[in-house]
Design an enzyme around this catalytic site. Structure first.
Site, PDB file in Angstrom:
ATOM      1  N   ASN A   8      41.825  35.174  40.432  1.00 16.20           N
ATOM      2  CA  ASN A   8      41.290  36.525  40.610  1.00 16.20           C
ATOM      3  C   ASN A   8      42.137  37.494  39.782  1.00 16.20           C
ATOM      4  OD1 ASN A   8      40.333  38.958  41.512  1.00 16.20           O
ATOM      5  ND2 ASN A   8      41.020  38.713  43.638  1.00 16.20           N
ATOM      6  N   TRP A   9      41.590  37.910  38.644  1.00 22.52           N
ATOM      7  CA  TRP A   9      42.352  38.798  37.745  1.00 22.52           C
ATOM      8  C   TRP A   9      42.395  40.240  38.261  1.00 22.52           C
ATOM      9  CZ3 TRP A   9      40.516  37.276  32.068  1.00 22.52           C
ATOM     10  CH2 TRP A   9      41.005  35.992  31.779  1.00 22.52           C
ATOM     11  N   LYS A  10      41.578  40.564  39.249  1.00 27.37           N
ATOM     12  CA  LYS A  10      41.503  41.931  39.801  1.00 27.37           C
ATOM     13  C   LYS A  10      41.311  42.958  38.671  1.00 27.37           C
ATOM     14  CE  LYS A  10      44.184  40.319  43.700  1.00 27.37           C
ATOM     15  NZ  LYS A  10      45.044  40.617  44.824  1.00 27.37           N
ATOM     16  N   HIS A  91      36.611  40.352  49.754  1.00 29.91           N
ATOM     17  CA  HIS A  91      38.059  40.360  49.506  1.00 29.91           C
ATOM     18  C   HIS A  91      38.689  41.479  50.335  1.00 29.91           C
ATOM     19  CE1 HIS A  91      41.930  40.740  47.576  1.00 29.91           C
ATOM     20  NE2 HIS A  91      41.747  39.517  47.135  1.00 29.91           N
ATOM     21  N   GLU A  93      40.857  43.587  49.730  1.00 36.30           N
ATOM     22  CA  GLU A  93      40.991  44.882  49.041  1.00 36.30           C
ATOM     23  C   GLU A  93      39.662  45.637  49.080  1.00 36.30           C
ATOM     24  OE1 GLU A  93      42.631  43.262  45.446  1.00 36.30           O
ATOM     25  OE2 GLU A  93      44.440  42.735  46.548  1.00 36.30           O
ATOM     26  N   GLU A 160      42.605  34.148  53.355  1.00 31.48           N
ATOM     27  CA  GLU A 160      43.634  34.971  52.727  1.00 31.48           C
ATOM     28  C   GLU A 160      44.221  35.927  53.764  1.00 31.48           C
ATOM     29  OE1 GLU A 160      43.172  35.245  48.228  1.00 31.48           O
ATOM     30  OE2 GLU A 160      41.896  36.791  49.062  1.00 31.48           O
ATOM     31  N   GLY A 166      49.653  39.674  47.551  1.00 28.42           N
ATOM     32  CA  GLY A 166      50.428  40.531  46.653  1.00 28.42           C
ATOM     33  C   GLY A 166      51.778  40.945  47.221  1.00 28.42           C
ATOM     34  N   SER A 198      49.759  35.151  47.649  1.00 24.33           N
ATOM     35  CA  SER A 198      51.057  34.862  47.023  1.00 24.33           C
ATOM     36  C   SER A 198      51.253  33.385  46.657  1.00 24.33           C
ATOM     37  CB  SER A 198      52.205  35.360  47.907  1.00 24.33           C
ATOM     38  OG  SER A 198      52.137  36.774  48.024  1.00 24.33           O
ATOM     39  N   GLY A 219      46.042  35.298  42.715  1.00 23.55           N
ATOM     40  CA  GLY A 219      45.953  36.625  42.115  1.00 23.55           C
ATOM     41  C   GLY A 219      47.024  36.790  41.048  1.00 23.55           C
ATOM     42  N   GLY A 220      48.142  37.411  41.429  1.00 21.87           N
ATOM     43  CA  GLY A 220      49.210  37.747  40.487  1.00 21.87           C
ATOM     44  C   GLY A 220      49.605  36.631  39.526  1.00 21.87           C
TER      45      GLY A 220
HETATM   46  P1  PGA Z   1      48.002  37.290  45.172  1.00 23.99           P
HETATM   47  O1  PGA Z   1      46.458  37.678  45.376  1.00 23.99           O
HETATM   48  O2  PGA Z   1      48.027  35.853  44.700  1.00 23.99           O
HETATM   49  O3  PGA Z   1      48.508  38.244  44.133  1.00 23.99           O
HETATM   50  O4  PGA Z   1      48.671  37.438  46.488  1.00 23.99           O
HETATM   51  C1  PGA Z   1      45.562  36.783  45.951  1.00 23.99           C
HETATM   52  C2  PGA Z   1      44.205  37.432  46.108  1.00 23.99           C
HETATM   53  O5  PGA Z   1      44.137  38.618  46.405  1.00 23.99           O
HETATM   54  O6  PGA Z   1      43.152  36.794  45.950  1.00 23.99           O
END
Ligand code: PGA
Length: 234
Positions: A8-10, A91, A93, A160, A166, A198, A219-220
């Site tokens: 997930n590049w966000k 998600h 977010e 998640e 994050g 994470s 993500g990150g």
């Molecule tokens: P993260 O994000 O790996 O940066 O914690 C995961 C996600 O939000 O899908």
């Protein structure tokens, strides 16, 4: 066994950076099922870059409307016409910053499936719910309300925990296994469940070695080629 590794590049990377990263990822040699979720505006270019390789494409969101006068929205049909196969839904977010409810997510899931996209439904408890031991009820409510109607076989779930996204805090292996068992009990034993929160180049192997973890949503660490290719090498 083959794992699902979703990136997930966000809302990161400019166009050049997205192309560069996609080109590097296209050289990864992995038997796993790799799915990349770039920003909408990069989907077409990233698809071209992945043309010759076995890497799939997903969108980070979609509209809950089929089509029409909804300025700024992106429909499931538009995504399907770009050969996008997956869509991330719910998600945390989106739930937190854009007030997405289980009902809205349920509408999106039905629309996505009816138009040939496979949803990856994100669910997870926040820190308060974890600390007050309410996470089981939270997960069960998210599953039953978000998945009312659709055939469960058409869906992948990503567990998640919000407190692990994050933050550098990962749920421990016992917590992941326990949450995945709760989900399997509620959603049926054939559902595939990814873990996200994470995941990085140091913890991915332990997490994917848990029996009921079908893969990871990263993500990150997915924005860094060295880290992401390590994870894909599982
Ligand atoms: P993260 O994000 O790996 O940066 O914690 C995961 C996600 O939000 O899908």
């Amino acid at each position: 066994m083959k794992k699902i590794i979703a990136a997930n590049w966000k809302m990161n990377l400019n166009f050049q950076q997205a192309k560069d990263l996609a080109k590097q990822i296209s050289k990864i040699n992995s038997d796993n099922n790799i799915i990349i979720f770039p920003s909408f505006i990069y989907l077409n270019k990233v698809r071209e870059i992945f043309n010759e390789v076995n890497i799939q494409l997903g969108a980070q969101n979609c509209s809950d409307k089929q089509s029409g006068a909804f300025t700024g929205e992106i429909s499931v049909n538009q995504l399907a016409s770009l050969e996008c196969e997956y869509v991330l839904l719910g998600h945390s977010e989106r739930r937190q910053y854009f007030n997405e409810t289980n009902e809205l997510i349920n509408n999106k899931a039905k629309l996505a499936i009816n138009n040939g996209l496979k949803p990856i439904l994100c669910i997870g408890e926040n820190l308060r719910q974890r600390e007050s031991n309410k996470f089981k009820q939270v997960l069960e409510a998210q599953i039953s309300e978000c998945l009312e109607g659709p055939n469960i076989d058409d869906i992948i779930i990503a567990y998640e925990p919000v407190w692990a996204i994050g933050t550098g805090l990962t749920a421990n292996l016992k917590q992941i296994e326990e949450a995945h068992n709760i989900i399997l009990e509620r959603a049926g034993k054939n559902i595939k469940i990814l873990y996200g929160g994470s995941v990085n180049e140091s913890n991915y192997a332990d997490i994917m070695n848990i029996g009921n973890v079908a893969g990871v949503l990263v993500g990150g660490a997915s924005l860094n080629y060295e880290k992401f290719s390590r994870i894909c090498s599982f």
